[in-house]
Write a protein that holds these residues in place. Sequence first.
Motif, PDB file in Angstrom:
ATOM      1  N   THR A  11       1.392 -13.430   8.043  1.00  0.00           N
ATOM      2  CA  THR A  11       0.365 -13.144   7.038  1.00  0.00           C
ATOM      3  C   THR A  11       0.869 -12.138   6.002  1.00  0.00           C
ATOM      4  N   ILE A  37       7.143  -3.881   9.523  1.00  0.00           N
ATOM      5  CA  ILE A  37       6.158  -4.465  10.434  1.00  0.00           C
ATOM      6  C   ILE A  37       5.812  -5.868   9.927  1.00  0.00           C
ATOM      7  N   CYS A  70       3.458  -9.054  10.402  1.00  0.00           N
ATOM      8  CA  CYS A  70       2.141  -9.342  10.963  1.00  0.00           C
ATOM      9  C   CYS A  70       1.845 -10.844  10.974  1.00  0.00           C
ATOM     10  N   THR A  71       1.404 -11.327  12.125  1.00  0.00           N
ATOM     11  CA  THR A  71       0.840 -12.672  12.236  1.00  0.00           C
ATOM     12  C   THR A  71      -0.637 -12.508  12.579  1.00  0.00           C
ATOM     13  N   LYS A  72      -1.351 -13.590  12.679  1.00  0.00           N
ATOM     14  CA  LYS A  72      -2.777 -13.512  13.007  1.00  0.00           C
ATOM     15  C   LYS A  72      -2.990 -12.941  14.400  1.00  0.00           C
ATOM     16  N   ARG A  80      -0.530 -11.019  16.384  1.00  0.00           N
ATOM     17  CA  ARG A  80       0.075  -9.735  16.739  1.00  0.00           C
ATOM     18  C   ARG A  80       1.033  -9.251  15.666  1.00  0.00           C
ATOM     19  N   LYS A  81       1.644  -8.086  15.933  1.00  0.00           N
ATOM     20  CA  LYS A  81       2.589  -7.490  15.001  1.00  0.00           C
ATOM     21  C   LYS A  81       3.934  -7.281  15.681  1.00  0.00           C
ATOM     22  N   SER A 102       7.959  -5.454  15.021  1.00  0.00           N
ATOM     23  CA  SER A 102       8.693  -4.490  14.199  1.00  0.00           C
ATOM     24  C   SER A 102      10.144  -4.920  14.068  1.00  0.00           C
ATOM     25  N   GLN A 109      -6.797 -10.630   9.286  1.00  0.00           N
ATOM     26  CA  GLN A 109      -6.408  -9.216   9.280  1.00  0.00           C
ATOM     27  C   GLN A 109      -7.553  -8.359   8.746  1.00  0.00           C
TER      28      GLN A 109
END
Length: 244
Positions: free
Chosen positions: A156, A166, A168-170, A172-173, A175, A224
Amino acid sequence: MKKSITTVIIDDELHSRDELIFLLSRYKEIEIVGEADSGEKGLEIVMRKEPDVVFVDIEMPRMSGLELAKSLQNMKNVPLIIFATAYVDYAAKAFRVQALDYLVKPFDEEQLQETMERIKERLVTTDKSEEITTGIAKLAVEDEGRIVYLSPIDITYLFREDRETIICTKERKFSSRTPIKDLEGKLSGYPFFRTHKSYLVNLNKVEELIPWFNGAYQVKVVGQKEEIPVSRNYVKSLRERLEL
């Protein structure tokens, strides 16, 4: 991207053609392969030369720039269309024929620089898309000693925090120590957009554009809660990429 960007300039005013040729000569990657003083002659040159980019005036006798742009949509490889005109009222119509940008006469060098960046970004994206079709094309990130492969369409947005990026997906995140600029290059074949020096957003995930302050905005993306900053310098380009 190609070493040279083949370009055709179409304008019924000689002075305007000469001015644009002079300004574009400052960009070593630009190769002007033709110019024309009418839409009909311009169409003939474009069909024959098949350039990467066409700069075209809108108000011309007989065949207008808008009519020319519509005709070019039938080409196998449609060139990028940049309208160069003294008339600001045609902007909405210009983008309906999938124009990449809209330059207003007299030409502003800063505006032309922004246009050149969009041209190079689009051509890089096209080249990367062709490469992607030949491979699996997933982004590798480390996660607790394992390597996880993320599909770019599931990402996303990304942002830089301290010394980590970082992702980010729908769900989880993740690093990564890879700088966001390097990840932007890896993802250039997908519709990601730099909204801020520290943020990269998947345009397909954008739901809302929210006014903030001092001309800046925030975007809301699917799945998010966080609202992502959009620097005021990027707002115009973002809206052009998002809106019909």
